[in-house]
Design a protein around this motif. Structure first.
Motif, PDB file in Angstrom:
ATOM      1  N   VAL A 488       0.822  -1.208   0.000  1.00 32.46           N
ATOM      2  CA  VAL A 488       0.000   0.000   0.000  1.00 32.46           C
ATOM      3  C   VAL A 488       0.859   1.262   0.000  1.00 32.46           C
ATOM      4  O   VAL A 488       2.044   1.233   0.360  1.00 32.46           O
ATOM      5  N   ARG A 489       0.234   2.364  -0.382  1.00 33.06           N
ATOM      6  CA  ARG A 489       0.928   3.653  -0.331  1.00 33.06           C
ATOM      7  C   ARG A 489       1.280   4.003   1.119  1.00 33.06           C
ATOM      8  O   ARG A 489       0.561   3.663   2.048  1.00 33.06           O
ATOM      9  N   GLY A 490       2.387   4.696   1.270  1.00 32.46           N
ATOM     10  CA  GLY A 490       2.965   4.950   2.590  1.00 32.46           C
ATOM     11  C   GLY A 490       4.292   4.237   2.730  1.00 32.46           C
ATOM     12  O   GLY A 490       5.165   4.660   3.480  1.00 32.46           O
ATOM     13  N   GLY A 491       4.458   3.127   1.988  1.00 30.44           N
ATOM     14  CA  GLY A 491       5.763   2.499   1.809  1.00 30.44           C
ATOM     15  C   GLY A 491       6.397   3.056   0.546  1.00 30.44           C
ATOM     16  O   GLY A 491       5.839   3.949  -0.109  1.00 30.44           O
ATOM     17  N   GLU A 492       7.567   2.522   0.167  1.00 30.90           N
ATOM     18  CA  GLU A 492       8.259   3.018  -1.030  1.00 30.90           C
ATOM     19  C   GLU A 492       8.365   1.947  -2.107  1.00 30.90           C
ATOM     20  O   GLU A 492       9.255   2.008  -2.953  1.00 30.90           O
ATOM     21  N   TYR A 493       7.475   0.979  -2.076  1.00 26.10           N
ATOM     22  CA  TYR A 493       7.558  -0.147  -3.006  1.00 26.10           C
ATOM     23  C   TYR A 493       7.596   0.316  -4.455  1.00 26.10           C
ATOM     24  O   TYR A 493       8.346  -0.221  -5.278  1.00 26.10           O
ATOM     25  N   LEU A 494       6.821   1.320  -4.796  1.00 21.42           N
ATOM     26  CA  LEU A 494       6.804   1.852  -6.167  1.00 21.42           C
ATOM     27  C   LEU A 494       7.458   3.227  -6.252  1.00 21.42           C
ATOM     28  O   LEU A 494       7.086   4.056  -7.083  1.00 21.42           O
TER      29      LEU A 494
END
Length: 686
Positions: A488-494
């Motif tokens: 989900v957004r809030g991490g930096e996966y993308l």
């Protein structure tokens, strides 16, 4: 499910909290006092209730614990790494809960030199953690930190590696780590504020002198910043790092002259993030300067370090996030991420080579590991995937040959990685954003809506949850569970914008992304609301807490570990550890805009009279990250408001903090408790 055992009922003592002409009424604010015996009695009553409710599957929980433990090699040791002429190794012994630290001089054939046996040191303590091991340049002394409470507040000591004697009285309230100057006589260490636990001061100590005479070298007075000190890999510089969520500042001093004055590298500018590494006569800087959202690499001469002297080495790329760099004598190694996937890039300083290590699936994790030697052609990195156990690999950057030093052993004769399938799928969030989900399950499952699915997420601080292997998780997979990670957004996966899109006034994207992932798994018949479970810890506990206020009907059960759920009250109390440093993550509620936004999603403030799923909530009495009273208050309020007969359980570890139990296998009991809770809800008891 109706329990004949009656749950505890916390007394209600009305307290009105006023801000911005708004009154919030908190009936359970009184739980914020662990010196009050009534508070301890309440927590113990909740633990008694937990024990009573779970007693029916306690034997199964023990079975799970023994099963998890049996997969782990008890007599084990780490892959040795070499530093300054010595090989360092961590060993575990059968039946022992804690690590034993050794080193060997020059070659691995030489005898072991015992550094620390944590099993001996932990005797008499309910909790024990050794941290911050730092050996002097001449290899004769070692600094170390000890925490026997679980509050991440370490006592710092130094001992001789020749005689084993402790050099001076213990230094309290430190981060646990120390940095040596090159003279083997001077150490620098960081002290925490005793109340807020913010790292705010750097001191200098001379061996042989009283610690009371230690010199204050640096004081970080801005309470939104923390401070640390370390030595460059080149061993030339001592570096003080000042950090907040959005801004960095560094100070440097030649490690040969510890009594000199530290010089500012580049003054802090709000929003300017940078980190520094030293090589030859240059500093290399990973930074977001000039709008480089996903960061770029720059360099500057070591004697002119201000921003106007920085020149570009690797430009900013919109599709590639630079996460870190490793500096070697002949090579620069860059850790990158694109489309959510890890990449390791290797460049010769002379420009003759520039290539990537090859990886070939979508659910793997690759990372640079322990690389403390500067003059070496060997890169050590780690690799695993959701179906493949972890490997430690040495890669020769000249010949491009790799050597697998160790692959995690799974001591289970039935384990075969080919029995499992991993995949990455994409859900569509409410604003049209595609959200990736990494998942793993046993081959042969049918998409008929009956599979139990455990959906996990974190979603804060730009911390990415990479898809990785877990031998513990096999206890779920082998019983039919699908395990999924919602990126989900809030991490930096993308990339960095993925983080920016899930913080401050866009925090709710984290929650709507998770709900979208849940609905996707249901719509695609991986599962159904009767078999879907949510898991989150710390800020991930905030996530699941917000989600079950908004969409409780999607889940049969939820686990919230050490959950950050009383967001508004905590962020308005700057005496609590971490609060002031969190303003750039959540916002400062002294500003009415942030106050109203936080209030609109804070799980504790938004508990409703509605049905909730089965819920297991865990905390630690000595938690320094999320104070125990947040989950305790949340449970008390949920008991009053919820309109269902589902289980609501609070388990407080009265002897630990944010990380739970400290023992190697004792920590597995907490995993077994969580898994038994889930499996019982699926009527799986063997």
């Amino acid at each position: 499910m109706i329990d004949i055992i009656q749950p505890p009922k916390a007394k209600q003592v009305l307290k009105t909290l006023s801000m911005h002409d708004d009154d919030r009424h908190d009936d359970y604010f009184w739980l914020n006092d662990k010196e009050n015996q009534e508070v301890i009695d309440y927590l113990n009553s909740e633990n008694d209730y937990y024990d009573a409710v779970t007693s029916k599957y306690k034997a199964f929980e023990n079975t799970l614990f023994e099963e998890m433990k049996a997969r782990i090699k008890e007599d084990d040791e780490s892959v040795p790494y070499k530093f300054n002429g010595y090989w360092y190794i961590v060993k575990y012994k059968k039946g022992k809960d804690y690590p034993i630290y050794f080193r060997k001089k020059d070659t691995l054939e030489n005898p072991d030199e015992l550094l620390f046996d944590c099993n001996v040191m932990a005797e008499g303590h309910d909790y024990f953690k050794l941290a911050g091991l730092s050996v002097s340049p001449d290899n004769t002394m070692i600094a170390f930190g000890i925490d026997t409470v679980g509050r991440r507040n370490y006592t710092l000591q130094i001992k001789s590696l020749i005689t084993d004697e402790i050099f001076f009285d213990a230094i309290e309230s430190t981060t646990g780590s120390a940095t040596w100057a090159n003279d083997n006589k001077t150490i620098f260490y960081t002290v925490k504020d005793e109340k807020t636990l913010r790292s705010d001061k750097v001191f200098k100590h001379k061996l042989g002198s009283s610690t009371s005479a230690d010199t204050l070298v640096f004081h970080e007075e801005d309470d939104t910043f923390g401070v640390a000190i370390y030595k460059s890999k080149s061993k030339k510089y001592l570096i003080i790092a000042c950090y907040s969520t959005l801004t960095n500042e560094y100070y440097t001093l030649n490690a040969d002259t510890p009594d000199g004055e530290f010089s500012v590298f580049q003054e802090r500018v709000r929003g300017l993030e940078y980190s520094i590494s030293h090589y030859d006569d240059q500093f290399y800087i990973v930074t977001n300067a000039d709008g480089a959202v996903n960061f770029k690499l720059m360099k500057t001469p070591e004697n002119t370090t201000k921003f106007n002297n920085w020149t570009e080495v690797i430009p900013h790329r919109e599709e590639v996030l630079i996460e870190d760099v490793e500096i070697f004598k002949d090579f620069l190694v860059i850790s990158e991420r694109s489309n959510g996937l890890n990449h390791i890039r290797i460049k010769r300083w002379d420009g003759t080579e520039d290539y990537y290590l090859p990886f070939d699936n979508e659910t793997y994790t690759a990372y640079t590991a322990t690389n403390v030697e500067f003059d070496t052609k060997t890169l050590r990195y780690g690799y695993n995937s959701m179906t493949t156990p972890s490997s430690s690999i040495d890669f020769n950057m000249v010949t491009k040959q790799k050597t697998i030093l160790k692959e995690q052993e799974v001591l289970d004769s039935n384990f075969n990685k080919d029995n499992y399938v991993s995949e990455r799928v994409w859900a569509i969030s409410t604003d049209g954003t595609k959200v990736p989900i990494s998942m793993v399950y046993r081959k042969g499952i049918k998409k008929d809506g009956t599979n139990p699915v455990l959906l996990y997420a974190y979603g804060s601080y730009g911390h990415t949850i990479d898809p990785s292997f877990s031998s513990i998780r096999l206890s779920l997979l082998d019983r039919g569970f699908v395990y999924a990670i919602a990126h989900v957004r809030g991490g930096e996966y993308l990339g960095r914008m993925w983080y920016e899109g899930g913080k401050l006034l866009q925090k709710k994207n984290t929650f709507t992304d998770f709900i979208a992932c849940s609905k996707f798994l249901i719509a695609q018949n991986y599962t159904s609301p009767d078999h879907l479970y949510a898991l989150g810890g710390s800020a991930g506990g905030l996530l699941v807490g917000a989600v079950i206020n908004e969409a409780p009907e999607l889940y049969n059960g939820v686990i919230a570990a050490v959950p950050f759920v009383d967001v508004l009250t905590t962020m308005l109390d700057d005496s609590i550890p971490l609060t002031t440093g969190e303003y750039d993550e959540w916002g400062n509620p002294n500003d009415m805009t942030y106050y109203e936004y936080m209030k609109s999603y804070s799980p504790y403030d938004n508990v409703k009279k509605q049905d909730y799923p089965h819920i297991l909530i865990t905390t630690g009495l000595h938690d320094s990250q999320v104070q125990y009273w947040e989950p305790a208050k949340w449970v008390a309020k949920l008991r009053t408001y919820k309109t269902d007969n589902n289980n609501l359980l609070l388990k407080t570890n009265m002897k630990a903090g944010h990380g739970g139990a400290s023992g190697r296998f004792e920590a597995l009991r907490e995993d077994a408790e969580e898994y038994a809770f889930l499996l019982n809800l699926e009527n799986i008891t063997t």
